[in-house]
Motif scaffolding. Structure first.
Motif, PDB file in Angstrom:
ATOM      1  N   PHE A   1      40.988  40.843  38.782  1.00 24.02           N
ATOM      2  CA  PHE A   1      41.709  40.831  40.251  1.00 24.02           C
ATOM      3  C   PHE A   1      42.352  41.652  39.675  1.00 24.02           C
ATOM      4  O   PHE A   1      43.301  41.167  38.688  1.00 24.02           O
ATOM      5  CB  PHE A   1      42.332  39.605  40.888  1.00 24.02           C
ATOM      6  CG  PHE A   1      40.828  38.433  41.303  1.00 24.02           C
ATOM      7  CD1 PHE A   1      39.823  38.518  42.859  1.00 24.02           C
ATOM      8  CD2 PHE A   1      40.160  37.498  41.047  1.00 24.02           C
ATOM      9  CE1 PHE A   1      39.231  38.057  42.994  1.00 24.02           C
ATOM     10  CE2 PHE A   1      39.247  37.112  40.969  1.00 24.02           C
ATOM     11  CZ  PHE A   1      38.488  36.849  42.575  1.00 24.02           C
ATOM     12  N   PHE A   2      42.931  42.169  40.709  1.00 21.76           N
ATOM     13  CA  PHE A   2      43.849  43.277  40.972  1.00 21.76           C
ATOM     14  C   PHE A   2      44.858  42.610  42.688  1.00 21.76           C
ATOM     15  O   PHE A   2      43.826  42.789  43.218  1.00 21.76           O
ATOM     16  CB  PHE A   2      44.380  44.404  40.625  1.00 21.76           C
ATOM     17  CG  PHE A   2      42.780  45.344  41.332  1.00 21.76           C
ATOM     18  CD1 PHE A   2      43.535  46.388  42.463  1.00 21.76           C
ATOM     19  CD2 PHE A   2      41.322  45.021  41.437  1.00 21.76           C
ATOM     20  CE1 PHE A   2      42.231  47.168  42.807  1.00 21.76           C
ATOM     21  CE2 PHE A   2      40.578  45.887  42.114  1.00 21.76           C
ATOM     22  CZ  PHE A   2      41.230  46.311  43.118  1.00 21.76           C
ATOM     23  N   ASN A   3      45.708  43.655  42.379  1.00 26.40           N
ATOM     24  CA  ASN A   3      46.384  43.693  43.768  1.00 26.40           C
ATOM     25  C   ASN A   3      47.644  45.334  43.685  1.00 26.40           C
ATOM     26  O   ASN A   3      47.507  45.880  42.299  1.00 26.40           O
ATOM     27  CB  ASN A   3      47.519  42.638  44.016  1.00 26.40           C
ATOM     28  CG  ASN A   3      48.274  42.424  43.235  1.00 26.40           C
ATOM     29  OD1 ASN A   3      48.846  43.063  42.619  1.00 26.40           O
ATOM     30  ND2 ASN A   3      49.602  40.934  43.130  1.00 26.40           N
ATOM     31  N   GLN A   4      48.569  45.256  44.631  1.00 28.30           N
ATOM     32  CA  GLN A   4      49.426  46.316  44.264  1.00 28.30           C
ATOM     33  C   GLN A   4      49.908  46.842  43.102  1.00 28.30           C
ATOM     34  O   GLN A   4      49.991  47.737  42.930  1.00 28.30           O
ATOM     35  CB  GLN A   4      50.438  46.579  46.071  1.00 28.30           C
ATOM     36  CG  GLN A   4      50.628  47.801  46.499  1.00 28.30           C
ATOM     37  CD  GLN A   4      49.157  48.531  46.747  1.00 28.30           C
ATOM     38  OE1 GLN A   4      48.310  47.834  47.283  1.00 28.30           O
ATOM     39  NE2 GLN A   4      49.569  49.681  47.157  1.00 28.30           N
ATOM     40  N   TYR A   5      50.527  45.462  43.027  1.00 29.19           N
ATOM     41  CA  TYR A   5      51.552  45.617  41.950  1.00 29.19           C
ATOM     42  C   TYR A   5      50.990  45.280  40.202  1.00 29.19           C
ATOM     43  O   TYR A   5      51.791  45.711  38.975  1.00 29.19           O
ATOM     44  CB  TYR A   5      52.740  44.636  42.188  1.00 29.19           C
ATOM     45  CG  TYR A   5      52.629  44.708  43.633  1.00 29.19           C
ATOM     46  CD1 TYR A   5      53.531  45.719  44.003  1.00 29.19           C
ATOM     47  CD2 TYR A   5      53.094  44.295  44.908  1.00 29.19           C
ATOM     48  CE1 TYR A   5      54.644  46.505  45.551  1.00 29.19           C
ATOM     49  CE2 TYR A   5      53.429  44.449  45.873  1.00 29.19           C
ATOM     50  CZ  TYR A   5      53.597  45.586  46.185  1.00 29.19           C
ATOM     51  OH  TYR A   5      54.130  45.897  47.480  1.00 29.19           O
ATOM     52  N   GLY A   6      49.758  44.323  40.319  1.00 26.83           N
ATOM     53  CA  GLY A   6      49.536  44.123  38.796  1.00 26.83           C
ATOM     54  C   GLY A   6      47.364  44.193  39.022  1.00 26.83           C
ATOM     55  O   GLY A   6      46.653  44.085  39.617  1.00 26.83           O
ATOM     56  N   ASP A   7      47.433  43.814  37.360  1.00 24.14           N
ATOM     57  CA  ASP A   7      45.819  44.065  37.029  1.00 24.14           C
ATOM     58  C   ASP A   7      45.766  42.487  36.675  1.00 24.14           C
ATOM     59  O   ASP A   7      46.864  41.775  35.515  1.00 24.14           O
ATOM     60  CB  ASP A   7      45.485  45.526  35.884  1.00 24.14           C
ATOM     61  CG  ASP A   7      46.146  47.022  36.953  1.00 24.14           C
ATOM     62  OD1 ASP A   7      45.263  46.717  37.856  1.00 24.14           O
ATOM     63  OD2 ASP A   7      46.870  47.106  36.446  1.00 24.14           O
ATOM     64  N   GLU A   8      44.707  42.810  35.735  1.00 23.74           N
ATOM     65  CA  GLU A   8      44.463  41.240  35.403  1.00 23.74           C
ATOM     66  C   GLU A   8      44.992  39.718  36.189  1.00 23.74           C
ATOM     67  O   GLU A   8      45.259  39.111  35.278  1.00 23.74           O
ATOM     68  CB  GLU A   8      44.810  41.374  33.721  1.00 23.74           C
ATOM     69  CG  GLU A   8      43.742  42.396  32.785  1.00 23.74           C
ATOM     70  CD  GLU A   8      44.346  42.397  31.515  1.00 23.74           C
ATOM     71  OE1 GLU A   8      44.376  41.453  30.775  1.00 23.74           O
ATOM     72  OE2 GLU A   8      43.583  44.006  30.843  1.00 23.74           O
ATOM     73  N   ILE A   9      44.986  39.706  37.173  1.00 24.65           N
ATOM     74  CA  ILE A   9      45.315  38.620  37.649  1.00 24.65           C
ATOM     75  C   ILE A   9      43.879  38.037  37.360  1.00 24.65           C
ATOM     76  O   ILE A   9      43.218  37.802  37.946  1.00 24.65           O
ATOM     77  CB  ILE A   9      45.878  38.812  39.041  1.00 24.65           C
ATOM     78  CG1 ILE A   9      46.640  39.918  39.107  1.00 24.65           C
ATOM     79  CG2 ILE A   9      46.050  37.259  39.733  1.00 24.65           C
ATOM     80  CD1 ILE A   9      46.671  40.259  40.592  1.00 24.65           C
ATOM     81  N   SER A  10      44.441  35.962  36.969  1.00 21.42           N
ATOM     82  CA  SER A  10      43.005  35.221  37.243  1.00 21.42           C
ATOM     83  C   SER A  10      42.975  34.568  38.671  1.00 21.42           C
ATOM     84  O   SER A  10      43.444  34.777  39.551  1.00 21.42           O
ATOM     85  CB  SER A  10      43.696  33.778  36.256  1.00 21.42           C
ATOM     86  OG  SER A  10      44.747  33.101  36.891  1.00 21.42           O
ATOM     87  N   ALA A  11      41.841  34.212  38.133  1.00 22.05           N
ATOM     88  CA  ALA A  11      41.662  33.298  39.413  1.00 22.05           C
ATOM     89  C   ALA A  11      42.301  32.552  40.188  1.00 22.05           C
ATOM     90  O   ALA A  11      41.921  32.148  40.959  1.00 22.05           O
ATOM     91  CB  ALA A  11      39.619  33.003  39.240  1.00 22.05           C
ATOM     92  N   GLU A  12      42.471  32.084  39.602  1.00 21.79           N
ATOM     93  CA  GLU A  12      43.254  30.364  39.679  1.00 21.79           C
ATOM     94  C   GLU A  12      44.678  30.821  40.177  1.00 21.79           C
ATOM     95  O   GLU A  12      45.725  30.202  41.249  1.00 21.79           O
ATOM     96  CB  GLU A  12      44.100  29.634  38.666  1.00 21.79           C
ATOM     97  CG  GLU A  12      43.046  28.653  37.485  1.00 21.79           C
ATOM     98  CD  GLU A  12      42.046  29.914  36.898  1.00 21.79           C
ATOM     99  OE1 GLU A  12      40.524  30.157  35.990  1.00 21.79           O
ATOM    100  OE2 GLU A  12      42.498  30.864  36.408  1.00 21.79           O
ATOM    101  N   GLU A  13      45.661  31.686  39.761  1.00 20.12           N
ATOM    102  CA  GLU A  13      46.275  32.691  40.598  1.00 20.12           C
ATOM    103  C   GLU A  13      46.361  33.022  41.651  1.00 20.12           C
ATOM    104  O   GLU A  13      47.063  32.899  42.954  1.00 20.12           O
ATOM    105  CB  GLU A  13      46.884  33.741  39.961  1.00 20.12           C
ATOM    106  CG  GLU A  13      47.807  34.348  40.196  1.00 20.12           C
ATOM    107  CD  GLU A  13      48.709  35.143  39.377  1.00 20.12           C
ATOM    108  OE1 GLU A  13      49.578  36.076  40.532  1.00 20.12           O
ATOM    109  OE2 GLU A  13      48.530  35.515  39.224  1.00 20.12           O
TER     110      GLU A  13
END
Length: 343
Positions: free
Chosen positions: A40-52
């Motif tokens: 997962f990613f958003n406007q500001y970061g990559d490699e965001i966990s599913a839990e987050e």
């Protein structure tokens, strides 16, 4: 490119958690090494966990009623022609997503503290997927179904013969099955297309989960609003409201074309698909007036989309529109789903 915006809805009520949807989006990572996974990613970061993702979306639902969605799902499906324009499907689509979400917030007729909302005011997470499977309602599966049913019937007959329940010629039945497998109208790599089969060719697409509430958890931002732009008095203040879906879909195409230098054909545009529903005569008149090369590509795209085409094209545009309209209406209606919100 087809874009759908779907409210988080399961049955008559809305789940209190986004975990089911997030788990669904993790399906392609099963069995992969970490370096091969799409995160997962958003406007500001990559490699965001599913839990987050689950924690942030579920924790951003202040004052929402049980009858209101906690989040919306946006699915962006570029065509094979658009995907062929990309150099790196993962990285290019991430870059496009971050520009697309600027178009998303710009389509709201809303203000926060007296200013138009910006991309920093929304809470979203996105994920790139590279595979698609044939579903039960796909044309290929539906038109292969009579063959599938007959094959199943013959296999059941073979099993009964094996168990000694009936008498019969197994080799003859197997020969019939082989013929039916080959005669099915829709094949992929020499095999009959069935539900659950992976689709061949480039299939990269984007899933976006965006919170109903803004990033501060104070304001409700609904792309499902029935208003494009209006104002309402609330607690003695004039509040702007609305979401312009037409603007969002048009902007999404323009952003893609500008970002990747893509030359969009007439039949690929959101505007032309809406024109077909609104005024098919005008649509086909414009189609027939395209330059020869563009017109040839337009009909190729229409054929590849699964729309039935006439063997001979009448030269009179009005005649063409009226004759083809009923044949194509159902197919284009499916494509036009990108213009509305719903499941």
């Amino acid at each position: 490119m087809y874009i759908t915006i779907t409210p988080q809805k399961l049955g008559e009520t809305y789940s209190k958690s986004s975990s089911g949807f997030v788990d669904y989006l993790e399906k392609e990572n099963q069995g992969l090494e970490k370096e091969d996974m799409e995160h997962f990613f958003n406007q500001y970061g990559d490699e965001i966990s599913a839990e987050e993702v689950i924690r942030e979306i579920d924790g951003n639902t202040a004052k929402l009623e049980k009858t209101e969605p906690r989040f919306y799902s946006i699915t962006v499906s570029p065509s094979k022609y658009e995907l062929n324009r990309l150099q790196d499907h993962s990285e290019d689509l991430k870059r496009y997503t971050r520009e697309l979400m600027k178009d998303y917030v710009a389509s709201f007729n809303r203000e926060i503290n007296g200013r138009p909302i910006g991309v920093e005011d929304i809470k979203y997470y996105a994920k790139i997927e590279h595979q698609r499977t044939f579903k039960g309602n796909d044309k290929q599966v539906r038109e292969n179904q009579p063959f599938a049913s007959k094959i199943l019937e013959l296999k059941n007959e073979i099993r009964k013969i094996d168990r000694g329940e009936i008498h019969g010629n197994i080799k003859a039945l197997e020969k019939q099955i082989t013929k039916l497998e080959k005669d099915a109208p829709h094949q992929q790599n020499g095999k009959r297309i069935v539900q659950g089969m992976l689709k061949d060719g480039p299939q990269s697409h984007i899933h976006i989960i965006v919170s109903r509430k803004d990033a501060s958890n104070r304001y409700s931002l609904s792309p499902g609003s029935k208003y494009k732009a209006s104002e309402v008095a609330l607690n003695g203040k004039t509040i702007k409201r609305g979401f312009d879906r037409d603007n969002f879909f048009k902007s999404a195409e323009k952003t893609f074309d500008k970002t990747f230098g893509y030359q969009r054909n007439f039949v690929e545009t959101y505007t032309s698909r809406k024109e077909f529903i609104k005024d098919p005569k005008s649509y086909f008149s414009a189609l027939m007036k395209l330059p020869t090369n563009e017109k040839a590509l337009a009909f190729k795209i229409l054929r590849e989309s699964g729309m039935p085409m006439l063997p001979g094209i009448p030269t009179n545009q009005a005649q063409l529109a009226l004759k083809v309209f009923n044949q194509l209406r159902r197919g284009v209606d499916m494509a036009i789903k990108s213009s509305s919100i719903g499941i």
